[in-house]
Scaffold this motif. Structure first.
Motif, PDB file in Angstrom:
ATOM      1  N   GLN A   1      94.110  84.913  36.198  1.00  0.00           N
ATOM      2  CA  GLN A   1      94.457  84.548  34.896  1.00  0.00           C
ATOM      3  C   GLN A   1      93.472  83.147  34.615  1.00  0.00           C
ATOM      4  O   GLN A   1      92.958  82.565  35.601  1.00  0.00           O
ATOM      5  N   TRP A   2      93.184  83.072  33.366  1.00  0.00           N
ATOM      6  CA  TRP A   2      92.432  81.774  33.080  1.00  0.00           C
ATOM      7  C   TRP A   2      93.294  80.645  32.061  1.00  0.00           C
ATOM      8  O   TRP A   2      93.865  81.413  31.130  1.00  0.00           O
TER       9      TRP A   2
ATOM     10  N   LEU B   1      94.966  81.449  28.765  1.00  0.00           N
ATOM     11  CA  LEU B   1      93.749  81.976  27.784  1.00  0.00           C
ATOM     12  C   LEU B   1      93.744  83.612  27.914  1.00  0.00           C
ATOM     13  O   LEU B   1      93.925  84.477  26.993  1.00  0.00           O
ATOM     14  N   ILE B   2      93.806  84.155  29.303  1.00  0.00           N
ATOM     15  CA  ILE B   2      93.741  85.510  29.347  1.00  0.00           C
ATOM     16  C   ILE B   2      94.343  85.970  30.782  1.00  0.00           C
ATOM     17  O   ILE B   2      94.028  85.224  31.787  1.00  0.00           O
ATOM     18  N   GLN B   3      94.565  87.242  31.092  1.00  0.00           N
ATOM     19  CA  GLN B   3      94.812  87.824  32.180  1.00  0.00           C
ATOM     20  C   GLN B   3      93.976  88.985  32.388  1.00  0.00           C
ATOM     21  O   GLN B   3      93.783  89.914  31.637  1.00  0.00           O
ATOM     22  N   LEU B   4      93.161  89.238  33.510  1.00  0.00           N
ATOM     23  CA  LEU B   4      92.428  90.356  33.778  1.00  0.00           C
ATOM     24  C   LEU B   4      93.119  91.076  34.964  1.00  0.00           C
ATOM     25  O   LEU B   4      93.645  90.754  36.174  1.00  0.00           O
TER      26      LEU B   4
ATOM     27  N   LYS C   1      86.853  91.106  28.774  1.00  0.00           N
ATOM     28  CA  LYS C   1      87.635  90.836  27.423  1.00  0.00           C
ATOM     29  C   LYS C   1      86.849  89.716  26.948  1.00  0.00           C
ATOM     30  O   LYS C   1      86.219  88.805  27.291  1.00  0.00           O
ATOM     31  N   LYS C   2      87.006  89.757  25.577  1.00  0.00           N
ATOM     32  CA  LYS C   2      86.402  88.727  24.689  1.00  0.00           C
ATOM     33  C   LYS C   2      87.305  88.183  23.742  1.00  0.00           C
ATOM     34  O   LYS C   2      88.230  88.796  23.286  1.00  0.00           O
ATOM     35  N   GLN C   3      86.884  86.746  23.612  1.00  0.00           N
ATOM     36  CA  GLN C   3      87.943  86.044  22.589  1.00  0.00           C
ATOM     37  C   GLN C   3      86.773  85.157  21.966  1.00  0.00           C
ATOM     38  O   GLN C   3      86.746  84.085  22.286  1.00  0.00           O
TER      39      GLN C   3
ATOM     40  N   PHE D   1      85.358  87.154  29.443  1.00  0.00           N
ATOM     41  CA  PHE D   1      86.085  87.078  30.784  1.00  0.00           C
ATOM     42  C   PHE D   1      85.607  88.101  31.443  1.00  0.00           C
ATOM     43  O   PHE D   1      85.669  89.148  30.831  1.00  0.00           O
TER      44      PHE D   1
ATOM     45  N   GLU E   1     102.146  85.206  31.995  1.00  0.00           N
ATOM     46  CA  GLU E   1     101.446  83.642  31.771  1.00  0.00           C
ATOM     47  C   GLU E   1     102.617  82.771  31.908  1.00  0.00           C
ATOM     48  O   GLU E   1     103.696  83.027  31.723  1.00  0.00           O
TER      49      GLU E   1
END
Lengths: 108, 116
Positions: free
Chosen positions: A33-34, A46-49, A56-58, A63, B104
């Motif tokens: 995760q970030w 922010l995101i999970q990979l 993945k893009k935001q 990422f 999360e």
């Protein structure tokens, strides 16, 4: 538990330039995760990979999760002053363990 | 409404005192956490509770005692405060159990503790 090395610790960026922060693990990760923490604020997800090689893009953030699921990167293009803060990666085994973070400052 | 709220936001106290920080989440999550962030921004997990049951205790001194009266609340009591306890303490919650499928984390705004 799993540990993750995050580099660089500090990143001073000229506004408009790109930069990348990296997380590296010696073991295979189930996911990564970030989070972003603004100065004086709290970490925000922010995101999970999850998948090998996942990208993945935001907006201006990209990422990546490595093919071996041992490393990840966050790339920011055209840095803006709103990108200031500390970016953390976090890895899961029985708990969520955070990297040391990359603190980003932006020169206008 | 704030999803994860903790009080107080700032706490300044003398060495040897006892203090508490309270945390509440209105997200309906089953799992709550306490993290400590030191002056170098390193985030370290202290405790995790799932539905009022302690599931993670990360070699934290006995002076720290968490209590979860219900799954929406997780409080942290600290006895005999020491200089090294100065830090920002973050409460967090997640829908999933701590582990690979945690999902999360939602963090509170933090409680900055300064021990003089």
């Amino acid at each position: 538990g799993q540990q993750v090395m995050q580099i660089p610790q500090y990143q001073h960026v000229q506004e408009g330039e790109d930069f990348t922060t990296y997380c590296n693990s010696s073991t295979t990760l189930s996911n990564i995760q970030w989070y972003k923490q603004r100065p004086g604020g709290h970490p925000v997800f922010l995101i999970q990979l999850v998948k090998s090689g996942e990208v993945k893009k935001q907006k201006r953030l990209t990422f990546q999760f490595g093919e071996a699921k041992k490393n990840s990167s966050l790339h920011i293009t055209a840095t803006q002053t709103t990108d200031v803060g500390t970016y953390f990666c976090a890895v899961n085994d029985y708990k969520l363990s955070f990297g040391a973070g990359t603190t980003v400052t932006v020169r206008a | 409404d704030t999803a994860v709220s903790q009080t107080p936001k700032y706490l300044v106290t003398q060495m040897g005192n006892d203090k508490s920080i309270k945390c509440e989440q209105n997200l309906g999550h089953d799992t709550m956490y306490w993290y400590k962030q030191d002056s170098k921004k390193f985030l370290k997990i202290m405790f995790s509770y799932n539905n009022k049951e302690l599931i993670i205790n990360e070699t934290v001194p006995n002076r720290f005692s968490p209590k979860s009266p219900d799954k929406a609340h997780l409080n942290l009591h600290i006895n005999s405060l020491e200089l090294g306890d100065s830090a920002v303490y973050f409460c967090a919650s997640s829908q999933g159990l701590a582990g690979p499928n945690t999902g999360e984390l939602f963090f509170g705004e933090g409680s900055r503790l300064t021990v003089l």
